[in-house]
Motif scaffolding. Structure first.
Motif, short mmCIF file in Angstrom:
data_model
loop_
_atom_site.label_atom_id
_atom_site.label_comp_id
_atom_site.label_asym_id
_atom_site.label_seq_id
_atom_site.Cartn_x
_atom_site.Cartn_y
_atom_site.Cartn_z
N ASP A 212 34.64 -70.44 2.53
CA ASP A 212 35.33 -69.75 3.40
C ASP A 212 35.53 -68.19 3.16
OD1 ASP A 212 36.93 -70.26 1.21
OD2 ASP A 212 38.77 -70.20 2.38
N ARG A 213 34.88 -67.90 1.86
CA ARG A 213 34.85 -66.50 1.49
C ARG A 213 33.43 -65.87 1.42
NH1 ARG A 213 39.76 -65.75 -1.27
NH2 ARG A 213 39.55 -63.55 -1.13
N GLY A 265 28.97 -58.87 1.35
CA GLY A 265 29.60 -59.72 0.43
C GLY A 265 31.21 -59.29 0.09
N PHE A 266 31.10 -58.04 -0.12
CA PHE A 266 32.58 -57.36 -0.53
C PHE A 266 33.62 -57.65 0.61
CE2 PHE A 266 35.70 -54.39 -0.92
CZ PHE A 266 35.95 -53.88 -2.35
N GLU A 267 33.27 -57.38 1.92
CA GLU A 267 34.24 -57.50 3.11
C GLU A 267 34.48 -58.94 3.25
OE1 GLU A 267 34.73 -55.81 7.73
OE2 GLU A 267 32.76 -55.35 6.37
N ALA A 268 33.36 -60.02 3.18
CA ALA A 268 33.86 -61.31 3.22
C ALA A 268 34.76 -61.84 2.20
CB ALA A 268 32.43 -62.23 3.46
N GLY A 271 38.18 -59.17 2.14
CA GLY A 271 38.98 -58.92 3.48
C GLY A 271 38.73 -57.37 4.06
N THR A 272 38.15 -56.67 3.14
CA THR A 272 37.79 -55.07 3.56
C THR A 272 36.58 -54.53 3.13
OG1 THR A 272 38.92 -53.09 3.46
CG2 THR A 272 39.17 -54.40 1.42
N PRO A 273 36.09 -53.80 4.08
CA PRO A 273 34.78 -53.10 3.75
C PRO A 273 35.09 -52.15 2.58
CG PRO A 273 35.74 -52.09 5.71
CD PRO A 273 36.36 -53.11 5.30
N PRO A 274 34.00 -52.26 1.74
CA PRO A 274 34.24 -51.44 0.44
C PRO A 274 33.95 -49.67 0.85
CG PRO A 274 31.92 -52.12 0.49
CD PRO A 274 32.78 -52.72 1.62
N ALA A 275 34.48 -49.08 -0.04
CA ALA A 275 34.51 -47.15 -0.03
C ALA A 275 33.10 -47.13 -0.52
CB ALA A 275 35.60 -46.77 -0.79
N ARG A 276 32.83 -45.76 0.00
CA ARG A 276 31.43 -45.41 -0.43
C ARG A 276 31.39 -45.21 -2.00
NH1 ARG A 276 28.59 -39.87 1.65
NH2 ARG A 276 26.67 -40.04 0.56
N ARG A 277 30.13 -45.55 -2.62
CA ARG A 277 30.01 -45.21 -3.79
C ARG A 277 28.93 -44.10 -4.03
NH1 ARG A 277 33.49 -49.47 -3.17
NH2 ARG A 277 34.02 -50.39 -5.40
#
Length: 279
Positions: A212-213, A265-268, A271-277
């Motif tokens: 589920d993740r 994968g980070f968002e799934a 629960g939130t999109p990653p900030a720009r690196r």
């Protein structure tokens, strides 16, 4: 009198430990010998301010003949960390004596760890072995990438010698959930008969989390395609997560595609999109 024989290569073992302190994931212990260097951890996620991002750096300009570099990451229960590199890492001509990097990662209960380095760049004559071992506690989540591209700075399309890769994922009882091993001689990738076809770079990504993740495979493949690369995504053994194979026209495109897999994968998982690196 004869000159002393040159050293076989550098031996180094870096160790980094992360834990929650004061509501944030902190780098609580570190041992970082030459040629490994790290920045201070950054907390750049507005939606998840406790997540730490750490950049690994090479103080020597890459891997050289006989190098044997180990990196151990320990992520304590509840901590969240993203470890990446400042740029691609060059593997120089090994002159018949290969080099190796061994990474071991321990992810505690309920913790998150993304180990997403840029691809290694195999110069002519380079021989390199990559070993990644991951131990996952219950409820732990991880994103791993391992990418390779070939490049001849002389412009003659000369082949690297050999690349070998191995990734093993285990649970806390020591049961192997996934074992992925492969290797290729550089000469096999040279010329029109290369199994990569028109592609010059390849990689693997693993998204390790409860069902589920996990993101939908089509979301991963669409994100990769946006960077001119192709991906095949399928379930990893023993319900460990998802496995992704990637092909790219060049190392830069592969790096962007692996970052795209990380973002999906980070968002799934969180629960939130990653900030720009920035790099």
């Amino acid at each position: 009198m004869l000159a002393p024989a040159p050293p076989a290569g550098r031996r180094a073992e870096a160790r980094l430990a992360f834990a929650v302190a004061g509501g944030c994931t902190r780098l609580v212990r570190q041992h970082v010998p030459y040629p490994v260097h790290v920045t201070r951890p950054f907390h750049i996620e507005a939606a998840r301010p406790g997540l730490a991002t750490l950049y690994l750096q090479s103080a020597s300009g890459g891997f050289y003949r006989g190098d044997d570099v180990a990196l151990a990451l320990e992520v304590a229960a509840g901590a969240a960390v993203h470890v990446t590199t400042q740029a691609a890492t060059v593997v120089h001509d090994s002159r018949g004596e290969g080099c190796r990097q061994a990474v071991s990662i321990s992810v505690g209960e309920g913790a998150f760890c993304a180990f997403v380095p840029d691809p290694v760049v195999m110069f002519p004559g380079a021989a390199f072995a990559s070993e990644i071992t991951v131990d996952l506690a219950p409820g732990a989540m991880a994103i791993l990438t391992d990418g390779v591209c070939r490049h001849d700075p002389g412009g003659h399309a000369a082949a690297f010698e050999r690349w070998d890769g191995a990734t093993v994922v285990r649970d806390t009882a020591g049961r192997v959930l996934l074992a992925d091993r492969g290797g290729v001689d550089g000469a096999e990738l040279a010329g029109p008969r290369s199994p990569l076809g028109c592609y010059a770079a390849f990689g693997t990504a693993l998204l390790l989390a409860p069902p589920d993740r996990l993101p939908a495979p089509v979301a991963i493949e669409a994100a990769v395609a946006a960077h001119g690369c192709i991906a095949g995504t399928g379930p990893a053994p023993n319900g460990a997560g998802l496995a992704v194979r990637l092909l790219a026209p060049a190392g830069g495109a592969l790096a962007r595609a692996m970052d795209a897999v990380f973002a999906v994968g980070f968002e799934a998982m969180l629960g939130t999109p990653p900030a720009r690196r920035r790099k």
